[in-house]
Design an enzyme around this catalytic site. Structure first.
Site, short mmCIF file in Angstrom:
data_model
loop_
_atom_site.label_atom_id
_atom_site.label_comp_id
_atom_site.label_asym_id
_atom_site.label_seq_id
_atom_site.Cartn_x
_atom_site.Cartn_y
_atom_site.Cartn_z
N HIS A 144 -2.41 1.10 0.82
CA HIS A 144 -1.33 0.63 -0.07
C HIS A 144 0.03 0.73 0.63
CE1 HIS A 144 0.60 0.24 -4.14
NE2 HIS A 144 1.58 0.85 -3.50
N GLU A 145 0.32 1.91 1.17
CA GLU A 145 1.62 2.08 1.83
C GLU A 145 1.71 1.23 3.10
OE1 GLU A 145 3.83 3.30 0.11
OE2 GLU A 145 2.59 4.34 -1.35
N HIS A 148 2.88 -2.19 2.18
CA HIS A 148 4.35 -2.23 2.09
C HIS A 148 4.95 -2.31 3.50
CE1 HIS A 148 5.07 -1.65 -2.14
NE2 HIS A 148 4.50 -0.46 -2.21
N HIS A 205 4.90 -5.67 4.98
CA HIS A 205 5.94 -6.50 4.36
C HIS A 205 7.27 -6.28 5.09
CE1 HIS A 205 7.52 -7.98 0.15
NE2 HIS A 205 7.65 -8.89 1.08
#
Length: 672
Positions: A465-466, A469, A472
């Site tokens: 999940h991190e 990010h 991105h």
């Protein structure tokens, strides 16, 4: 040292050279420098243009921005009493400077002059987004207010900045102050050996015999999940739930009430009905009614499943141990036991296949297959703690893409949870594409004297999940710093992170990194099948729990706040989602850092909102192949690299060819 570019590899932050005494003079110097840049812009005798006003404004204050991100990132990951005092001192200075810009009438008139010509300007879609963002930055922050109202806005913003800091400091202090000392081994029946070993190491670090458990997740979760001793589970669960809700100097209830009241006053001052109306104007959801409708529609679909699951769990606990009433400290324990019975699968069976280094390398390999990224560990980049790893990220032509920091284990000066952040944004200036410095910070199970860091499956999905990010941030490719990377609408920012979690469930992806840490054996297909089979286990309860947080957030921020008693307010707001009996001593709001310290106020719904996007997006990958280069390139080019340069739905539709279908989420969650 903070006013010029750092003379380091990739201009990386020289952490080891920074002394605590450097910060306040550095903030003062950089605020003065940024103020001078604004004065130059304001006093420009030429007529306002996009270049000399909007562009100039976005590129101003970069040294101050860099210092601010560096300091406050460290204040979250490696803080101290001194650092917290500095934060309390510099925070009002930064707020005052931000207000000086937002409320500068001459500057606003220059921005407005350009904005008023927007129909006739020959500018790109990215430049148009920047123009809108800058104009709204003034109009939504008091530019049209009378002088006395501007003065009150300044007071509110200064007080809010300090209250949010104090809220977070109190949660950290409460987390750090508690530990449970266990002296009898029979009290640890049911706990995995690794958890006992970690607890013994914690005790040893404190110079005491026996075992120590704390409220840090890697210590707390094994105890609440596996300990047969119900009283022990109850004690630590209540301690966890009453953080900053005790009769001491760290109590957050009055601080929370002030934050909510000030946010509401601020919104009304600016002409909005509530704080949520103000926030959601700049979100995909647009309006509190749409958020409430979204949350309640999902609740209507998930609640029957949650109630069935709760009844199933209660019956299982009754049959197994004669338990008449399931309490909050029983949930994780019996869920794990039932999961083992139904699927013959538990975290202890899986953890040997999820050595941290292997999982991280797996994330790197998947990023390479999808986006042509290569990660090379380097030891020439300065860090703020020996645990921090650093990587040089390169593209398929060996071009430099980003610096990547990873900080995985809990420690005293680090706030709980997991997050991604940036030390330097990506942007283009004077023909140079400045590349970003991105970091992920987690609190994972640390290594023990006999075992490496072995992750629970939940920690595996958290890492992905991190890392989503981080991608991105790393793959950002825009012109302006304020539109780059994760600078997107808050209910869109979770799409890249949540979509990456999907690869953790795919056999083809697991085969890349899920290898037994001792034998090297690839995770057996039977385990992979069970992971997929159990993915929706208790999904109704998990969904209702997540929705309860979104509804609580809306209760605080989408109505005129009348909060006499925080606990009573919380119970009423979460009434429709309550499954377990209430625990009198506990209050979730007092440590709800996402909405009272972080940036999720009126935005907690965005996790579920983004789940609709990510389920629909990953369905496209599954349709074409989870490593399909064409789909991955499209995702990179339309979502990951674009930042906030266009409206999120326009970007999503360009990737997917349609608006997201909610059925993809309901189908994946087994709620259809």
């Amino acid at each position: 040292m903070f006013t010029e570019k750092f003379n380091t590899p990739y201009t990386a932050a020289p952490f080891s050279q920074i002394q605590l005494d450097d910060y306040i003079p550095a903030f003062e110097a950089n605020i003065a420098h940024a103020r001078a840049e604004i004065d130059t812009l304001v006093n420009n005798p030429e007529a306002p243009t996009f270049e000399n006003t909007i562009e100039a404004l976005d590129y101003s204050g970069q040294a101050l921005e860099r210092l601010t991100s560096l300091f406050f990132n460290l204040n979250s990951a490696e803080t101290s009493d001194t650092m917290q005092k500095i934060a309390q001192e510099v925070s009002p200075k930064l707020t005052a400077f931000g207000n000086d810009i937002a409320l500068n009438e001459t500057l606003f008139q220059r921005v407005k002059a350009v904005y008023d010509q927007r129909g006739s300007l020959s500018i790109s879609s990215e430049q148009f987004m920047l123009l809108e963002k800058k104009y709204k930055g003034f109009s939504r922050n008091g530019a049209f207010l009378a002088e006395d109202q501007k003065s009150r806005l300044r007071e509110i913003d200064t007080e809010l900045a300090q209250l949010k800091l104090t809220f977070g400091e109190n949660v950290l202090a409460e987390t750090n102050s508690y530990f449970k000392h266990v002296t009898h081994s029979e009290d640890l029946a049911g706990l995995p050996e690794g958890a006992k070993e970690a607890a013994a190491a914690l005790a040893q670090s404190k110079g005491i015999e026996g075992w120590v458990f704390t409220l840090d997740f890697p210590s707390y979760m094994p105890l609440i999940t596996y300990a047969d001793n119900r009283e022990l589970r109850k004690e630590i669960a209540i301690a966890f739930g009453k953080k900053a809700f005790q009769d001491n100097s760290h109590n957050n209830t009055e601080i929370l009430k002030k934050i909510v009241a000030l946010r509401h006053e601020r919104a009304q001052l600016l002409g909005y009905a509530t704080h949520a109306h103000f926030v959601l104007e700049e979100r995909m959801a647009q309006h509190p009614d749409q958020v409430k409708s979204f949350l309640n529609d999902l609740l209507a679909k998930a609640k029957p499943a949650a109630q069935r699951e709760f009844a199933q769990l209660s019956a299982f606990a009754k049959e197994k141990d004669g338990l008449d009433h399931l309490e909050k400290w029983d949930g994780a324990y019996y869920t794990e036991k039932l999961k083992q019975q139904l699927f013959n699968l538990d975290d202890e069976l899986l953890k040997p296949y999820f050595k941290l280094e292997n999982v991280l390398n797996g994330a790197f390999t998947i990023a390479q297959k999808l986006f042509d990224l290569q990660f090379h560990e380097v030891n020439t980049i300065d860090t703020y703690h020996p645990d921090v790893l650093t990587y040089e990220v390169r593209g398929k032509d060996n071009d430099f893409v980003a610096l990547f920091y990873a900080d995985f284990f809990p420690r005293k000066g680090k706030r709980p949870g997991a997050w991604m952040t940036s030390y330097k944004p990506q942007y283009r200036e004077a023909g140079v594409n400045e590349r970003p410095h991105v970091s992920i910070v987690c609190n994972f199970t640390p290594p023990t004297p006999s075992k490496p860091s072995l992750l629970t499956f939940n920690e595996v999905t958290t890492l992905f999940h991190e890392f989503g990010h981080a991608l991105h941030g790393m793959l950002a490719n825009t012109t302006y710093p304020s539109l780059s990377g994760t600078s997107v609408y808050w209910d869109f920012v979770e799409l890249p992170s949540q979509v990456m979690e999907n690869w953790c469930y795919e056999p083809e992806a697991l085969a890349l990194f899920a290898h037994h840490y001792e034998t090297g054996e690839v995770i057996p297909q039977a385990y992979v099948d069970k992971i997929k089979e159990s993915a929706n286990f208790m999904e109704g309860m998990a969904t209702v729990r997540q929705l309860s947080f979104g509804l609580l957030d809306m209760a605080y921020h989408a109505q005129i706040p009348v909060i006499e008693d925080v606990k009573a307010f919380e119970v009423a707001a979460m009434h429709e989602t309550a499954l377990y009996p209430d625990v009198t001593e506990n209050c979730m709001s007092s440590s709800f850092s996402h909405i009272f310290q972080g940036g999720y106020s009126s935005g907690y719904y965005s996790y579920k909102w983004a789940e609709v996007l990510d389920a629909d997006a990953f369905a496209y990958f599954q349709e074409k192949g989870i490593f399909n280069k064409e789909v991955a390139t499209r995702f990179k080019d339309t979502v990951l690299s674009k930042g906030g340069t266009e409206q999120p739905m326009a970007l999503y539709k360009r990737f997917r060819g349609q608006e997201p279908q909610p059925d993809a989420l309901l189908k994946r969650a087994g709620l259809l």
